[in-house]
Design an enzyme around this catalytic site. Sequence first.
Site, mmCIF file in Angstrom:
data_model
loop_
_atom_site.group_PDB
_atom_site.id
_atom_site.type_symbol
_atom_site.label_atom_id
_atom_site.label_comp_id
_atom_site.label_asym_id
_atom_site.label_seq_id
_atom_site.Cartn_x
_atom_site.Cartn_y
_atom_site.Cartn_z
ATOM 1 N N GLN A 126 0.836 -1.191 0.000
ATOM 2 C CA GLN A 126 0.000 0.000 0.000
ATOM 3 C C GLN A 126 0.884 1.259 0.000
ATOM 4 O O GLN A 126 0.607 2.226 -0.683
ATOM 5 C CB GLN A 126 -0.919 -0.013 1.231
ATOM 6 C CG GLN A 126 -2.029 1.038 1.188
ATOM 7 C CD GLN A 126 -3.068 0.752 0.118
ATOM 8 O OE1 GLN A 126 -3.291 -0.392 -0.267
ATOM 9 N NE2 GLN A 126 -3.681 1.812 -0.390
ATOM 10 N N SER A 173 -6.171 1.282 4.170
ATOM 11 C CA SER A 173 -6.926 0.688 3.061
ATOM 12 C C SER A 173 -7.591 -0.609 3.514
ATOM 13 O O SER A 173 -6.973 -1.439 4.189
ATOM 14 C CB SER A 173 -5.989 0.380 1.885
ATOM 15 O OG SER A 173 -6.670 -0.440 0.946
ATOM 16 N N HIS A 182 -8.119 -3.037 1.794
ATOM 17 C CA HIS A 182 -7.447 -4.183 1.171
ATOM 18 C C HIS A 182 -6.412 -4.811 2.093
ATOM 19 O O HIS A 182 -6.049 -5.968 1.924
ATOM 20 C CB HIS A 182 -6.802 -3.769 -0.153
ATOM 21 C CG HIS A 182 -7.798 -3.649 -1.271
ATOM 22 N ND1 HIS A 182 -8.337 -4.748 -1.878
ATOM 23 C CD2 HIS A 182 -8.365 -2.569 -1.848
ATOM 24 C CE1 HIS A 182 -9.197 -4.347 -2.817
ATOM 25 N NE2 HIS A 182 -9.245 -3.026 -2.812
ATOM 26 N N ASP A 195 -11.526 -6.587 -5.499
ATOM 27 C CA ASP A 195 -12.034 -5.815 -6.632
ATOM 28 C C ASP A 195 -12.180 -6.733 -7.832
ATOM 29 O O ASP A 195 -11.311 -7.562 -8.099
ATOM 30 C CB ASP A 195 -11.035 -4.708 -7.017
ATOM 31 C CG ASP A 195 -10.767 -3.749 -5.886
ATOM 32 O OD1 ASP A 195 -11.721 -3.309 -5.233
ATOM 33 O OD2 ASP A 195 -9.573 -3.455 -5.659
ATOM 34 N N GLU A 198 -17.332 3.032 -6.126
ATOM 35 C CA GLU A 198 -16.515 1.913 -6.621
ATOM 36 C C GLU A 198 -17.385 0.666 -6.703
ATOM 37 O O GLU A 198 -17.370 -0.172 -5.802
ATOM 38 C CB GLU A 198 -15.316 1.642 -5.689
ATOM 39 C CG GLU A 198 -14.257 2.718 -5.705
ATOM 40 C CD GLU A 198 -12.945 2.271 -5.072
ATOM 41 O OE1 GLU A 198 -12.854 1.100 -4.649
ATOM 42 O OE2 GLU A 198 -12.026 3.091 -5.022
ATOM 43 N N TRP A 203 -16.948 -1.923 -8.139
ATOM 44 C CA TRP A 203 -16.142 -3.142 -8.271
ATOM 45 C C TRP A 203 -15.557 -3.632 -6.944
ATOM 46 O O TRP A 203 -14.981 -4.705 -6.881
ATOM 47 C CB TRP A 203 -14.982 -2.881 -9.240
ATOM 48 C CG TRP A 203 -14.100 -1.721 -8.818
ATOM 49 C CD1 TRP A 203 -13.084 -1.762 -7.905
ATOM 50 C CD2 TRP A 203 -14.189 -0.373 -9.262
ATOM 51 N NE1 TRP A 203 -12.534 -0.510 -7.758
ATOM 52 C CE2 TRP A 203 -13.186 0.360 -8.579
ATOM 53 C CE3 TRP A 203 -15.008 0.300 -10.186
ATOM 54 C CZ2 TRP A 203 -12.989 1.734 -8.780
ATOM 55 C CZ3 TRP A 203 -14.814 1.664 -10.384
ATOM 56 C CH2 TRP A 203 -13.816 2.364 -9.681
ATOM 57 N N HIS A 204 -15.699 -2.806 -5.904
ATOM 58 C CA HIS A 204 -15.055 -3.137 -4.623
ATOM 59 C C HIS A 204 -16.062 -3.770 -3.660
ATOM 60 O O HIS A 204 -17.046 -3.151 -3.267
ATOM 61 C CB HIS A 204 -14.448 -1.872 -4.012
ATOM 62 C CG HIS A 204 -13.790 -2.089 -2.681
ATOM 63 N ND1 HIS A 204 -12.420 -2.104 -2.505
ATOM 64 C CD2 HIS A 204 -14.321 -2.297 -1.448
ATOM 65 C CE1 HIS A 204 -12.141 -2.309 -1.226
ATOM 66 N NE2 HIS A 204 -13.277 -2.422 -0.555
HETATM 67 ZN ZN LIG Z 1 -10.771 -2.013 -3.847
#
Ligand SMILES: [Zn+2]
Length: 376
Positions: free
Chosen positions: A165, A190, A192, A199, A243, A245-246
């Site tokens: 990151q 994040s 993630h 994603d 987003e 896609w997340h």
């Molecule tokens: Zn993401």
Amino acid sequence: MSKQKISKKKSIRRAKTMTEVVISLVLVGTCGFFVKNTFSNMRDVEASPYFDQTDIEVTTPTDTTVPDPNQTIYESSQVNTTDKFRGDLVLVNEQHQYFGGDEDLVSITDMNYENEVSCYTAVDSTYTILRHVYEPMTKMVQDFYDKYYNDTLIIYGSYRTTEFQQQLYEEDLAQTGDGESTRVAKPGFSEHETGLAFDFTESVNHDYDGTGDFEWINKNCYKYGFVVRYTEEKQRLTKIQNEPWHFRYVGIPHAYYMTTNNLCLEEYIDLVREHPYDKDHLEFSYDGNDYEVYFVASDDGAEKTTVPVPTGTRYEISGNNVDGFIVTVYKGQKPVVEEAPTKSFDDEDTDAEENSTEDTEASEDSSDESSDGEDY
Ligand SMILES: [Zn+2]
């Protein structure tokens, strides 16, 4: 009658009288002995400590109520206070850093190979996700494939180490020349980094926007425990632009509640905090199951926090990464017996640096004017 005879009779009578007197005396003496002893024994008895007490509470059992078998009984569980930074419900955003480590990760492509899953893939074998998130993610994509025969989905963002990151963040600063990135989440901030988020992209246009066939995924992901984490509507709260896609794993009951009540994770964490253990719990039903959710503040000064949990009923505890724990009760379900962890494959490849495959997300929406970050 002679005098002698008379005197004999008299002496016999006298003797009789004497005997009666002696017997009487013996009887009186015996009685006296017993009476004396009785009195002396009485003197030996110690005075009751309550002798002078006049306010003795006499309690008679009056509570005859039979316990309600449906009533949840709670017991205390001792939880490491630092575990408030762990669990499926951790809130990670620009205000709340993730303090992870020791994530139990699996390689998505390795798992797909092992389980003969071919309806989707990841960029390469270094793309990892938490072990318990792999299964619901795969089931969701499999159900999507069975419906649309669309096998174009690719995981192009998943678990990232803080180091990775950091690298993304620095690359963005170098690219923009700014002192602070508005597009890439700061290292440590994040989602993630939790291993709970991924994603999608797709192999035709490399642009997953949750429309067309993919609309089904964005609409049904909560049934598998996922939420579309960043929507335009909630941007002011999440500080992340739209987003589609997340996806973020939170578990089925929470994903259901958040989705049907239109709450982002920031709002949901606040809502659960309003339902502490000693007040009304958040109760709801979904898909034939009854759930109860409540909050327990962490005892930040102590190594352990006491968390009340239901006895003999399935429950889960997750930190909220802010100020405490969220307990999820699966009402009417037996506790899940923990299976011994099985290492089904070699996950040496989960190393952070190997995740440095170019993140295609970097090419997404670079023209976006939003001042809010993109969740790289
Ligand atoms: Zn993401």
